[in-house]
Write a protein that holds these residues in place. Structure first.
Motif, short mmCIF file in Angstrom:
data_model
loop_
_atom_site.label_atom_id
_atom_site.label_comp_id
_atom_site.label_asym_id
_atom_site.label_seq_id
_atom_site.Cartn_x
_atom_site.Cartn_y
_atom_site.Cartn_z
N UNK A 116 0.72 -0.92 0.03
CA UNK A 116 -0.44 0.38 -0.14
C UNK A 116 0.73 1.60 0.31
N UNK A 117 0.40 2.03 -1.15
CA UNK A 117 1.50 3.61 -1.17
C UNK A 117 0.30 4.89 -0.47
N UNK A 118 0.80 5.74 -0.01
CA UNK A 118 -0.18 6.51 1.21
C UNK A 118 -0.93 7.09 -0.20
N UNK A 129 -1.11 -3.00 7.75
CA UNK A 129 0.20 -2.96 8.71
C UNK A 129 0.48 -1.64 8.51
N UNK A 130 0.44 -0.48 9.39
CA UNK A 130 1.69 1.26 8.80
C UNK A 130 3.00 0.95 9.60
N UNK A 131 4.03 0.76 8.50
CA UNK A 131 6.04 1.51 8.75
C UNK A 131 5.29 2.48 9.73
N UNK A 132 6.34 2.55 10.01
CA UNK A 132 6.98 4.02 10.92
C UNK A 132 6.55 5.69 9.64
N UNK A 136 4.27 8.37 9.89
CA UNK A 136 4.47 10.12 9.92
C UNK A 136 3.84 10.55 8.95
N UNK A 137 3.62 9.46 7.65
CA UNK A 137 3.00 10.77 6.47
C UNK A 137 2.14 11.00 6.56
N UNK B 205 8.79 9.19 4.11
CA UNK B 205 7.77 10.07 4.54
C UNK B 205 7.32 10.98 3.92
N UNK B 206 7.74 11.07 2.95
CA UNK B 206 7.86 11.92 1.69
C UNK B 206 7.35 11.74 0.21
N UNK B 207 7.03 10.28 0.35
CA UNK B 207 6.81 10.53 -0.98
C UNK B 207 5.96 10.55 -1.43
#
Lengths: 206, 660
Positions: A116-118, A129-132, A136-137, B205-207
């Motif tokens: 999954x991507x944002x 499962x959400x990695x850190x 954060x993003x 964290x900035x994709x």
């Protein structure tokens, strides 16, 4: 005011000039470059194994969680629909999972892994499962799973981050996890007592 | 000691825990511990743990055959760093979060620093700021250590920061840690009055793509950032930022002619290579107009690599190297090119249950070449400065809730040779949520090029750097409390007493010349306090401030030109109140009132700044904001002599931020 031609074009040209080669590097420049490479070279020299122990352990836990959690029947299209694990921002964990779920079934269902991507659609996912980095993003992931039967597993998220059902917590060189039954209840998930026995902490429905 | 290791970034965890407390009060939830069973499980599996001693080597496939209990008992070294709570940091630390920055509407790094109650931030003109902690503020404030992703931002030219040359994409800042008080053991010799540590997000964290477009009467900016995953594993981001600052104006409304613009490009790559490997760099170019001279030109390139790895036996290693090249041409004053190389090795290791040790070695070299002008010269024009240091800090757990930290840094520098900076800290966790701490430290500011090598004017100089100029010294004691007063009320209070010696003075010598010397001594004491109260889930109130008294005296034999008043320009008190409110799901309203007392030295009057920020999230990934600053006054001075000082105008700024 903003004037591209007068203000910024010359600057960009100078920047490009600064990073382009200006003749043969001097000894000092060679030295600098080689010193800068020290951390990278050390890192490469020290690397060997692919997935770290923590990665493998997380993958194993995620698979195990699926065994001890009961999703509402409505979350599956039919009796043979697969159980889907979504993994955000943890490619290595996803990679490990993809390898081991092949040929395995949980309660008669195939297990699928989806990366999954944002911003991706998370419909049809049972365990996310959400990695850190993912958390954060996009700190408000929870709003997308609110009241949906999606068990969100986070990695060292802040305590009581909204919407997190299970949270991995490092403790004394071990990987432990907390379970939030309040969240699980809201999402219509039922978590087996066997899983709760191993949890580090449990937030109970009052 | 304090942030036990700046790279290990314990503060993140602390902050997360701290924030979690805020949220905790929303649900009124209760956690129950399942200790008994855990202990049983540990007992059962302690045998296998001893045999395997450290990391297991099961494949994932094998792991699936183990029980949950067995999985929970396996040792993995990469999570060995035990998280600490915010309440366990024995120092005056304030953390500016990404959310705080976003909600404040800050457009530049110095403006974001106004959010820290333990800093004095004064804007001088369009592009310059005076920033310090615990006083001694000036246009060339020199007692603060400033780092951006581990790269030291202050210049050895005067031990201060050219704030116009330091920029980041604020949307990519994860947090800014602001420590007030000496912290030289971990952070180095300039950390006398405090440390500012700007930490940007990891590339993962900035994709995605980000576009920020902002325009107002004082500044305009355009930021484009692209982030993604690398085929070879890991993540990257690249960005470009264009910034334009409008000129400030004088008290009578005349234009100060100091408008400026800046372009910056940069990248960051993070990948897992037996640990975490980071490569990052920036290149920038800026032009600043001047009323009566040609443009100031600034340029720079920096490149940093850092590798952090978990080793066996609960130990953690970090190697960092960076190169930082800067050029600054101030026509009519000086022009400088500066190359800095910095190498650092740091290890954290736990010895037994009681000792948590961090030690490291650092080497830093700076080569500069300063072209003189008739007004100012640095001689010799080219100079190589070196700093080598060794530091160690042992945090000893005396009892479960009582920790003693002993640390020392030894530094060898080109000017003053060997310097010693010791620190003792004590932290007592009265309860899980309440901490009392105390610290005694010695810190120092080693001489800069300005202190030693300046000549003004170049011919027949009247002001000279002091060939004998020594380090400025600080002995400090401080004590503080931090904790949870109510479930929804956090608070931090620090009292400090600083005793300075060998502070810079300007001593007249024969023939009408003035020389920099260490002729001053000073005492300062004060209070720093802040707190947050969350009456509702969607509403947060915060407040904070400082009280500061400074007494600078001439030592015996000193005839300082400024009578001891040249180095301090600080408000005796400052405070802020802030309300952060979510209005439904799509709107945010932040209001803040900030008071800064007068600066007696310059006769800068006290001011109140009322700022408002309104943000609207029309769709996922889109944010539109309207920021208004200084609503009370059309303009106000914040720093500098009444003659020819710039004033800061009321500002209105609109920004669109779009993620793709």
């Amino acid at each position: 005011m903003y004037n591209y031609r007068r203000n910024f074009k010359p600057m960009l040209e100078r920047i490009l000039f600064a990073i382009s080669a200006r003749g043969r590097p001097r000894l000092l420049e060679w030295l600098l470059v080689s010193l800068l490479l020290v951390p990278a070279v050390t890192a490469v020299a020290a690397s060997g194994t692919d997935a770290t122990a923590a990665t493998r352990l997380k993958a194993a836990f995620l698979y195990k969680f699926c065994i001890y959690v009961e999703w509402p029947a409505a979350s599956f299209a039919d009796a043979s629909a697969p159980l889907v694990i979504g993994v955000a921002a943890e490619k290595r964990v996803a990679g490990e999972l993809e390898q081991v779920v092949v040929g395995r079934r949980i309660n008669g269902r195939e297990v699928q892994v989806r990366r999954i991507k944002s911003g991706d659609d998370i419909d049809g996912i049972h365990l996310l499962f959400l990695g850190q980095a993912a958390l954060a993003a996009e700190p408000d992931w929870w709003s997308r799973v609110q009241n949906k039967p999606v068990l969100v597993v986070a990695d060292s998220a802040a305590e009581l981050t909204p919407g997190i059902g299970i949270n991995f917590v490092p403790e004394d060189a071990r990987l432990r996890f907390d379970v939030d039954l309040v969240v699980a209840a809201e999402q219509g998930l039922s978590i087996s007592s066997q899983l709760l026995l191993v949890a580090r902490r449990i937030r109970k429905v009052e | 000691m304090l942030i036990s290791d700046r790279r290990i970034q314990v503060v993140t965890l602390l902050w997360q825990l701290y924030k979690s407390r805020r949220l905790a009060l929303q649900g009124g939830a209760s956690w129950s511990r399942c200790r008994v069973h855990t202990k049983l499980a540990m007992l059962l599996f302690s045998l296998s743990a001893t045999v395997s001693a450290g990391e297991f080597d099961y494949s994932t496939r094998d792991l699936l055959d183990l029980s949950l209990e067995e999985l929970a008992s396996l040792e993995i070294s990469s999570v060995s760093k035990k998280p600490e709570k915010l309440s366990s940091v024995a120092a005056s630390v304030f953390v500016i979060t990404a959310d705080d920055i976003r909600r404040s509407g800050a457009v530049s790094l110095p403006e974001a620093l106004r959010l820290a109650p333990n800093l004095q931030v004064a804007r001088i003109d369009a592009s310059r700021y005076a920033i310090s902690a615990r006083g001694f503020n000036s246009t060339a404030a020199n007692k603060l250590q400033v780092l951006i992703d581990g790269r030291i931002a202050y210049t050895p030219l005067f031990s201060g920061v050219f704030w116009d040359a330091q920029d980041v994409v604020l949307a990519d800042v994860e947090r800014i840690e602001v420590v007030s008080g000496p912290a030289a053991v971990i952070w180095g010799s300039n950390a006398v009055n405090g440390v500012i540590n700007v930490i940007t997000r990891g590339a993962a964290a900035s994709r995605g793509d980000l576009l920020v477009l902002g325009a107002g009467n004082l500044e305009q900016q355009l930021v484009v950032r692209h982030g993604g995953a690398l085929a070879a594993g890991g993540d990257y981001r690249v960005y470009a930022k264009l910034f334009n600052g409008e000129e400030s104006q004088f008290a009578d409304g005349a234009a100060a002619g100091d408008d400026w613009h800046r372009a910056q490009l940069g990248f960051r790559v993070d990948m897992e290579v037996a640990g975490q490997l980071t490569l990052q760099g920036d290149v920038y170019d800026g032009r600043e107009q001047q009323l009566d001279a040609d443009n100031i030109e600034i340029q720079g390139v920096n490149l940093l690599s850092r590798w952090q790895s978990e080793l066996e036996n609960n130990s953690r290693l970090q190697l960092q190297a960076y190169y930082d090249h800067t050029e600054r041409d101030q026509p009519g004053v000086f022009a400088e090119t500066l190359d800095i190389l910095d190498l650092e090795l740091q290890q954290q290791i736990e010895l037994g249950a009681a000792h948590d040790i961090v030690w490291g070695v650092n080497y830093r070299a700076a080569w500069d070449d300063v072209s003189s002008s008739p007004v100012l010269a640095f001689l010799p024009a080219r100079r190589k400065l070196e700093w080598s240091s060794l530091f160690v800090r042992d945090e000893i757990s005396l009892q479960e809730n009582l920790r003693l930290s002993l640390g020392v840094r030894l530094e060898y520098n080109t000017y003053t040779h060997l310097e010693v900076m010791p620190n003792v800290r004590l932290a007592w966790e009265v309860t899980a949520d309440n901490l009392l701490w105390a610290s005694a430290a010695q810190a120092l500011r080693s001489p800069s090029r300005l202190d030693r090598d300046a000549f003004a004017p170049r011919e027949d100089p009247r002001l000279l750097g002091g060939p004998e100029f020594e380090s400025e010294r600080l002995n400090s004691v401080e004590a503080g409390y931090r904790g949870l007063l109510l479930p929804n009320l956090t608070c931090s209070v620090t009292a400090f007493y600083h005793q300075y010696d060998d502070i810079r003075s300007l001593e007249p010598v024969g023939s009408g010349q003035l020389v920099f010397a260490n002729g001053l001594e000073a005492d300062s004491y004060g209070l720093e306090f802040w707190g947050e109260y969350q009456p509702r889930a969607h509403w947060r109130l915060s407040a904070g401030g400082t009280l500061l008294r400074e007494d600078v005296r001439m030592k015996a034999g000193s005839a300082d030109l400024n009578g001891g008043r040249g180095e301090v320009n600080d408000p005796s008190h400052q405070w802020f109140l802030r309300s952060s409110m979510d209005l439904g799901d799509n709107f945010q309203l932040d209001l803040s009132l900030r008071h800064v007392a007068q600066l007696a030295t310059f006769a800068v009057p006290a001011y109140n700044s009322f700022d408002a920020n309104f943000a609207w999230y029309p769709t996922d990934g889109t944010r539109v904001s309207l920021s208004m600053r200084n609503l009370f006054d059309s303009q106000r001075p914040e720093f500098g002599n009444a003659v020819m000082r710039s004033e800061i105008e009321r500002s209105v700024y609109v920004q669109l931020s779009q993620k793709f």
